[in-house]
Design an enzyme around this catalytic site. Structure first.
Site, PDB file in Angstrom:
ATOM      1  N   LEU A   1       0.891  -1.140   0.101  1.00 25.60           N
ATOM      2  CA  LEU A   1       0.079  -0.049   0.015  1.00 25.60           C
ATOM      3  C   LEU A   1       0.903   1.170  -0.056  1.00 25.60           C
ATOM      4  O   LEU A   1       0.266   2.301  -0.143  1.00 25.60           O
ATOM      5  CB  LEU A   1      -0.918   0.091   1.187  1.00 25.60           C
ATOM      6  CG  LEU A   1      -2.145  -1.220   1.388  1.00 25.60           C
ATOM      7  CD1 LEU A   1      -2.931  -0.904   2.313  1.00 25.60           C
ATOM      8  CD2 LEU A   1      -2.968  -1.016  -0.156  1.00 25.60           C
TER       9      LEU A   1
ATOM     10  N   ASN B   1       6.984  -3.296   2.489  1.00 22.71           N
ATOM     11  CA  ASN B   1       7.987  -2.590   1.430  1.00 22.71           C
ATOM     12  C   ASN B   1       7.624  -1.078   1.368  1.00 22.71           C
ATOM     13  O   ASN B   1       7.502  -0.317   0.378  1.00 22.71           O
ATOM     14  CB  ASN B   1       7.932  -3.194  -0.055  1.00 22.71           C
ATOM     15  CG  ASN B   1       6.446  -3.275  -0.494  1.00 22.71           C
ATOM     16  OD1 ASN B   1       5.325  -3.513   0.450  1.00 22.71           O
ATOM     17  ND2 ASN B   1       6.261  -3.195  -1.724  1.00 22.71           N
TER      18      ASN B   1
ATOM     19  N   ASP C   1      -1.225 -10.130  -5.155  1.00 16.45           N
ATOM     20  CA  ASP C   1      -0.092  -9.585  -5.101  1.00 16.45           C
ATOM     21  C   ASP C   1      -0.152  -8.000  -5.669  1.00 16.45           C
ATOM     22  O   ASP C   1       0.668  -7.635  -6.227  1.00 16.45           O
ATOM     23  CB  ASP C   1       0.757 -10.124  -5.968  1.00 16.45           C
ATOM     24  CG  ASP C   1       2.354 -10.003  -5.567  1.00 16.45           C
ATOM     25  OD1 ASP C   1       2.747  -9.610  -4.305  1.00 16.45           O
ATOM     26  OD2 ASP C   1       3.279 -10.199  -6.540  1.00 16.45           O
TER      27      ASP C   1
ATOM     28  N   GLY D   1       5.033  -4.924 -11.176  1.00 13.27           N
ATOM     29  CA  GLY D   1       3.926  -4.763 -10.332  1.00 13.27           C
ATOM     30  C   GLY D   1       2.651  -4.494 -10.782  1.00 13.27           C
ATOM     31  O   GLY D   1       2.549  -3.761 -12.003  1.00 13.27           O
TER      32      GLY D   1
END
Length: 419
Positions: free
Chosen positions: A65, A96, A306, A325
């Site tokens: 997020l 992360n 993911d 991503g």
């Protein structure tokens, strides 16, 4: 708060009401009455949705997020709203951020930011300080603060001895180690799956070996140390077989696969669209079918979105330079129903709770109301209008999907997609 869900078909093998169409009376967050044609003399709010189905609340084991530090990509507040409207009652938050979630205070910070949200947030603590792979982080302190697992997001542990020690250490408090499978030296400068497509496009490839070699090493370590290991987002056929064999030997290993690796192959890369740049990369159809077989036979325990929001400045650029991503919460349910039966989809979106020590609630009278609301029928085309995240880096744009997630009821709150 009191509401009645009208004509809801329950999908919950653990419930005596499984596959039945019933009315559900919820009072103050509790399933107080389940039956047909429940009376409503007090004019309680009623929810009637087309072909309404309900299941135990869905859980996503890998969500990024951004906050703290990357709020331009996504905030915790908005991210949890996205998850709720996408049908998820709980998520595991990856560490992360900036700073990395590697200590007790950071765990407490992200939990405080989620206070009052309908979707519950369960933090994953970094395995190493700063996720730099050098020194083990304060795992026990983070566990006490609420961390449900420990891993460095998208970073494999080069130091086998450090991973060995971590697996031994966490056994004292029944901890779970997440070991991302990718040998960085073999990956090198690769950006896509190594194969026919990468050769034709002139893009540097990441061989299956980069994942499989790391999984083989990590499974050897797990066999030596004991404990619990979760291998996230596996992507190759041989990886699935190695995990299958390890489970047959009695190792406490679990695995997940990402929605995009189950749905797409590297053929999607023909137009050099960086929306399809993910880690691990999209593989061949042989690998994709092996992943599906792993889902169906239980080798792969969890399906994850993911979900990883990336701002446009770091995503819409040359393929080699773009960050990996894709956002996936909003598209997950509709995409999965195009490739898997409903019962399997629900199972793989709920079974992860037990693995990550997240409370489960069967649909029964007197139980906590923790429900995902959805319609498994109908066809749609996923578009930008369906993306609720701040970042719009979805690999699923333009995809023909099936069904629709309406929202959730959890924490005493009803959250629907249109609300």
């Amino acid at each position: 708060m009191k509401i009645i869900l009208r004509n809801a078909k329950i999908i919950d093998p653990q419930s005596t009401f499984d596959t039945q169409i019933v009315d559900i009376l919820i009072e103050d967050g509790i399933l107080s009455k389940i039956g047909t044609s429940l009376p409503n003399p007090d004019n309680i709010k009623e929810v009637q949705l087309d072909n309404l189905h309900v299941s135990q609340g869905w859980f996503d084991s890998s969500v990024s997020l951004g906050e703290p530090g990357f709020e331009d990509r996504e905030t915790i507040g908005n991210g949890l709203k996205v998850a709720a409207k996408s049908g998820f009652t709980a998520i595991a938050l990856q560490p992360n951020s900036c700073p990395v979630i590697d200590n007790q205070s950071q765990i407490m910070f992200v939990k405080s930011k989620a206070y009052g949200s309908a979707t519950e947030l369960y933090p994953i603590g970094a395995l190493t300080k700063g996720s730099e792979g050098k020194d083990m982080a304060e795992l026990f302190d983070m566990k006490n603060a609420g961390a449900v697992a420990f891993g460095d997001y998208k970073k494999s542990q080069d130091n086998a001895n450090l991973l060995k020690i971590a697996l031994q250490y966490v056994q004292d408090f029944d901890g779970l180690v997440i070991a991302f499978p990718q040998d960085e030296k073999i990956k090198g400068n690769g950006v896509v799956n190594e194969g026919v497509v990468s050769t034709r496009l002139g893009l540097k490839g990441i061989p299956n070996l980069a994942e499989e070699l790391q999984i083989a090493r990590n499974l050897f370590l797990l066999e030596y140390t004991g404990g619990k290991m979760h291998i996230p987002t596996v992507s190759t056929a041989k990886s699935v077989q190695m995990i299958r064999d390890a489970k047959a030997k009695g190792l406490q290993v679990t695995a997940s696969a990402a929605v995009h690796n189950l749905v797409f192959t590297d053929e999607k890369l023909e137009e050099f669209d960086s929306r399809y740049k993910v880690s691990p990369p999209l593989r061949t159809d042989i690998d994709r079918k092996a992943l599906l077989e792993g889902v169906l036979d239980g080798t792969i325990d969890i399906i994850t979105t993911d979900h990883n929001p990336i701002d446009i400045e770091h995503k819409k650029m040359e393929f080699d330079l773009a960050k990996s991503g894709t956002v996936g919460l909003e598209s997950a349910f509709g995409a999965l129903l195009t490739i898997l039966p409903l019962e399997v989809v629900i199972d793989k979106l709920t079974s992860g709770k037990e693995l990550f020590s997240v409370p489960t609630h069967t649909i029964a009278e007197g139980a906590v109301a923790n429900l995902s609301l959805f319609n498994p029928e109908g066809k749609n085309t996923f578009s930008t209008a369906n993306i609720l995240s701040k970042s719009k880096n979805s690999a699923f744009l333009g995809m023909k999907t099936k069904g629709k997630a309406y929202g959730i009821y959890n924490q005493g709150q009803l959250i629907l997609g249109e609300s």
